[in-house]
Design a protein around this motif. Structure first.
Motif, PDB file in Angstrom:
ATOM      1  N   ILE A 261       0.840  -1.206   0.000  1.00 40.83           N
ATOM      2  CA  ILE A 261       0.000   0.000   0.000  1.00 40.83           C
ATOM      3  C   ILE A 261       0.873   1.254   0.000  1.00 40.83           C
ATOM      4  O   ILE A 261       0.589   2.224  -0.713  1.00 40.83           O
ATOM      5  CB  ILE A 261      -0.973  -0.035   1.190  1.00 40.83           C
ATOM      6  N   GLU A 262       1.949   1.233   0.754  1.00 44.25           N
ATOM      7  CA  GLU A 262       2.861   2.386   0.787  1.00 44.25           C
ATOM      8  C   GLU A 262       3.519   2.592  -0.575  1.00 44.25           C
ATOM      9  O   GLU A 262       3.685   3.732  -1.028  1.00 44.25           O
ATOM     10  CB  GLU A 262       3.921   2.188   1.877  1.00 44.25           C
ATOM     11  N   ILE A 263       3.891   1.516  -1.251  1.00 48.15           N
ATOM     12  CA  ILE A 263       4.456   1.616  -2.603  1.00 48.15           C
ATOM     13  C   ILE A 263       3.449   2.282  -3.535  1.00 48.15           C
ATOM     14  O   ILE A 263       3.805   3.157  -4.331  1.00 48.15           O
ATOM     15  CB  ILE A 263       4.867   0.226  -3.135  1.00 48.15           C
ATOM     16  N   ALA A 264       2.201   1.896  -3.419  1.00 52.55           N
ATOM     17  CA  ALA A 264       1.156   2.497  -4.263  1.00 52.55           C
ATOM     18  C   ALA A 264       1.016   3.989  -3.977  1.00 52.55           C
ATOM     19  O   ALA A 264       0.973   4.810  -4.903  1.00 52.55           O
ATOM     20  CB  ALA A 264      -0.174   1.788  -4.036  1.00 52.55           C
ATOM     21  N   LYS A 265       0.966   4.355  -2.716  1.00 54.62           N
ATOM     22  CA  LYS A 265       0.785   5.769  -2.356  1.00 54.62           C
ATOM     23  C   LYS A 265       1.970   6.622  -2.787  1.00 54.62           C
ATOM     24  O   LYS A 265       1.801   7.739  -3.263  1.00 54.62           O
ATOM     25  CB  LYS A 265       0.555   5.903  -0.853  1.00 54.62           C
TER      26      LYS A 265
ATOM     27  N   SER B 125       0.285   1.896 -13.030  1.00 59.57           N
ATOM     28  CA  SER B 125      -0.392   1.518 -14.258  1.00 59.57           C
ATOM     29  C   SER B 125      -1.694   0.792 -13.904  1.00 59.57           C
ATOM     30  O   SER B 125      -2.755   1.145 -14.412  1.00 59.57           O
ATOM     31  CB  SER B 125       0.524   0.624 -15.094  1.00 59.57           C
ATOM     32  N   TYR B 126      -1.597  -0.217 -13.017  1.00 56.39           N
ATOM     33  CA  TYR B 126      -2.772  -0.988 -12.610  1.00 56.39           C
ATOM     34  C   TYR B 126      -2.641  -1.466 -11.168  1.00 56.39           C
ATOM     35  O   TYR B 126      -1.545  -1.730 -10.692  1.00 56.39           O
ATOM     36  CB  TYR B 126      -2.943  -2.249 -13.490  1.00 56.39           C
ATOM     37  N   LEU B 127      -3.793  -1.609 -10.528  1.00 56.35           N
ATOM     38  CA  LEU B 127      -3.914  -2.353  -9.276  1.00 56.35           C
ATOM     39  C   LEU B 127      -4.705  -3.602  -9.631  1.00 56.35           C
ATOM     40  O   LEU B 127      -5.730  -3.516 -10.320  1.00 56.35           O
ATOM     41  CB  LEU B 127      -4.658  -1.534  -8.220  1.00 56.35           C
ATOM     42  N   MET B 128      -4.237  -4.758  -9.169  1.00 54.76           N
ATOM     43  CA  MET B 128      -4.849  -6.010  -9.588  1.00 54.76           C
ATOM     44  C   MET B 128      -5.027  -6.968  -8.420  1.00 54.76           C
ATOM     45  O   MET B 128      -4.331  -6.863  -7.407  1.00 54.76           O
ATOM     46  CB  MET B 128      -3.998  -6.685 -10.669  1.00 54.76           C
TER      47      MET B 128
ATOM     48  N   VAL C  21       1.103  -2.826 -10.592  1.00 56.30           N
ATOM     49  CA  VAL C  21       1.926  -2.734 -11.796  1.00 56.30           C
ATOM     50  C   VAL C  21       2.287  -1.263 -11.981  1.00 56.30           C
ATOM     51  O   VAL C  21       1.400  -0.413 -12.095  1.00 56.30           O
ATOM     52  CB  VAL C  21       1.167  -3.242 -13.042  1.00 56.30           C
ATOM     53  N   LEU C  22       3.578  -0.981 -11.981  1.00 54.61           N
ATOM     54  CA  LEU C  22       4.039   0.389 -12.195  1.00 54.61           C
ATOM     55  C   LEU C  22       4.441   0.577 -13.655  1.00 54.61           C
ATOM     56  O   LEU C  22       4.785  -0.388 -14.343  1.00 54.61           O
ATOM     57  CB  LEU C  22       5.232   0.714 -11.294  1.00 54.61           C
ATOM     58  N   ASN C  23       4.399   1.824 -14.105  1.00 55.19           N
ATOM     59  CA  ASN C  23       4.879   2.139 -15.448  1.00 55.19           C
ATOM     60  C   ASN C  23       6.392   1.950 -15.483  1.00 55.19           C
ATOM     61  O   ASN C  23       7.061   2.083 -14.452  1.00 55.19           O
ATOM     62  CB  ASN C  23       4.518   3.580 -15.820  1.00 55.19           C
ATOM     63  N   PRO C  24       6.941   1.669 -16.654  1.00 58.35           N
ATOM     64  CA  PRO C  24       8.388   1.451 -16.763  1.00 58.35           C
ATOM     65  C   PRO C  24       9.202   2.694 -16.379  1.00 58.35           C
ATOM     66  O   PRO C  24       8.733   3.821 -16.520  1.00 58.35           O
ATOM     67  CB  PRO C  24       8.591   1.132 -18.245  1.00 58.35           C
ATOM     68  N   THR C  25      10.415   2.445 -15.892  1.00 62.46           N
ATOM     69  CA  THR C  25      11.337   3.537 -15.592  1.00 62.46           C
ATOM     70  C   THR C  25      11.831   4.153 -16.898  1.00 62.46           C
ATOM     71  O   THR C  25      11.847   3.500 -17.943  1.00 62.46           O
ATOM     72  CB  THR C  25      12.556   3.033 -14.800  1.00 62.46           C
ATOM     73  N   ASN C  26      12.216   5.408 -16.801  1.00 64.64           N
ATOM     74  CA  ASN C  26      12.786   6.068 -17.968  1.00 64.64           C
ATOM     75  C   ASN C  26      13.940   6.927 -17.480  1.00 64.64           C
ATOM     76  O   ASN C  26      13.714   7.881 -16.742  1.00 64.64           O
ATOM     77  CB  ASN C  26      11.739   6.928 -18.668  1.00 64.64           C
TER      78      ASN C  26
ATOM     79  N   ALA D 286      -7.088   1.884  -3.474  1.00 64.73           N
ATOM     80  CA  ALA D 286      -7.482   2.048  -4.871  1.00 64.73           C
ATOM     81  C   ALA D 286      -8.457   3.211  -5.020  1.00 64.73           C
ATOM     82  O   ALA D 286      -8.338   4.020  -5.944  1.00 64.73           O
ATOM     83  CB  ALA D 286      -8.113   0.754  -5.395  1.00 64.73           C
ATOM     84  N   GLU D 287      -9.372   3.306  -4.095  1.00 63.10           N
ATOM     85  CA  GLU D 287     -10.349   4.395  -4.129  1.00 63.10           C
ATOM     86  C   GLU D 287      -9.662   5.748  -3.938  1.00 63.10           C
ATOM     87  O   GLU D 287      -9.945   6.704  -4.655  1.00 63.10           O
ATOM     88  CB  GLU D 287     -11.406   4.171  -3.049  1.00 63.10           C
ATOM     89  N   GLN D 288      -8.739   5.823  -2.986  1.00 60.52           N
ATOM     90  CA  GLN D 288      -8.002   7.070  -2.744  1.00 60.52           C
ATOM     91  C   GLN D 288      -7.197   7.484  -3.970  1.00 60.52           C
ATOM     92  O   GLN D 288      -7.061   8.669  -4.260  1.00 60.52           O
ATOM     93  CB  GLN D 288      -7.048   6.909  -1.557  1.00 60.52           C
ATOM     94  N   LEU D 289      -6.656   6.499  -4.676  1.00 56.07           N
ATOM     95  CA  LEU D 289      -5.829   6.770  -5.861  1.00 56.07           C
ATOM     96  C   LEU D 289      -6.661   6.877  -7.138  1.00 56.07           C
ATOM     97  O   LEU D 289      -6.115   7.089  -8.214  1.00 56.07           O
ATOM     98  CB  LEU D 289      -4.775   5.670  -6.017  1.00 56.07           C
TER      99      LEU D 289
END
Length: 129
Positions: A19-23, A30-33, A50-55, A87-90
């Motif tokens: 949850i902390e990683i998400a926040k 990208s997605y919560l699954m 799922v996070l977006n790729p690093t750039n 998920a709702e907060q985000l």
């Protein structure tokens, strides 16, 4: 692009880290699954970010708490509720998929390759480049 599962645990106290990683990465999400499966006649759920790729680098992390949470549709529980509240907060929906359990694979790495294939096939992850 490198896409890799990073297992935090089975969803007990490590659910708070997920949850902390998400926040902390709200702009990269990208997605919560939720992956639902059955192990020894018990319905379990894995929670996934799922996070977006690093750039630069093109590394796409997929954080998972694997198969340690009861399926919330069969047995409501606080851990899934916390994930749903996040998920709702985000302002993100939780994408739910039924998948085979990791226990049918001789190695966890094969299980994760299987999941990456499913996610690519359903266009949740970009194809190999």
């Amino acid at each position: 692009m490198i896409q890799r599962f990073i297992e935090l645990g089975e969803g007990y106290s490590d659910i708070y880290e997920l949850i902390e990683i998400a926040k902390r990465n709200r702009d990269r999400i990208s997605y919560l699954m939720a992956f639902h499966s059955t192990i020894k006649e018990e319905d379990v759920t894995s929670l996934v970010i799922v996070l977006n790729p690093t750039n630069p680098g093109d590394f796409q992390p997929i954080y998972i708490c694997r198969e340690g949470i009861p399926n919330p549709h069969k047995k409501p529980n606080k851990r899934f509720d916390l994930f749903a509240q996040t998920a709702e907060q985000l302002q993100k929906d939780i994408i739910e998929l039924n998948v085979k359990p990791s226990t049918i694979y001789p190695e966890k790495e094969l299980y994760y390759q299987h999941l990456i294939g499913i996610l690519r096939m359903n266009r949740y992850l970009p194809p190999m480049q």
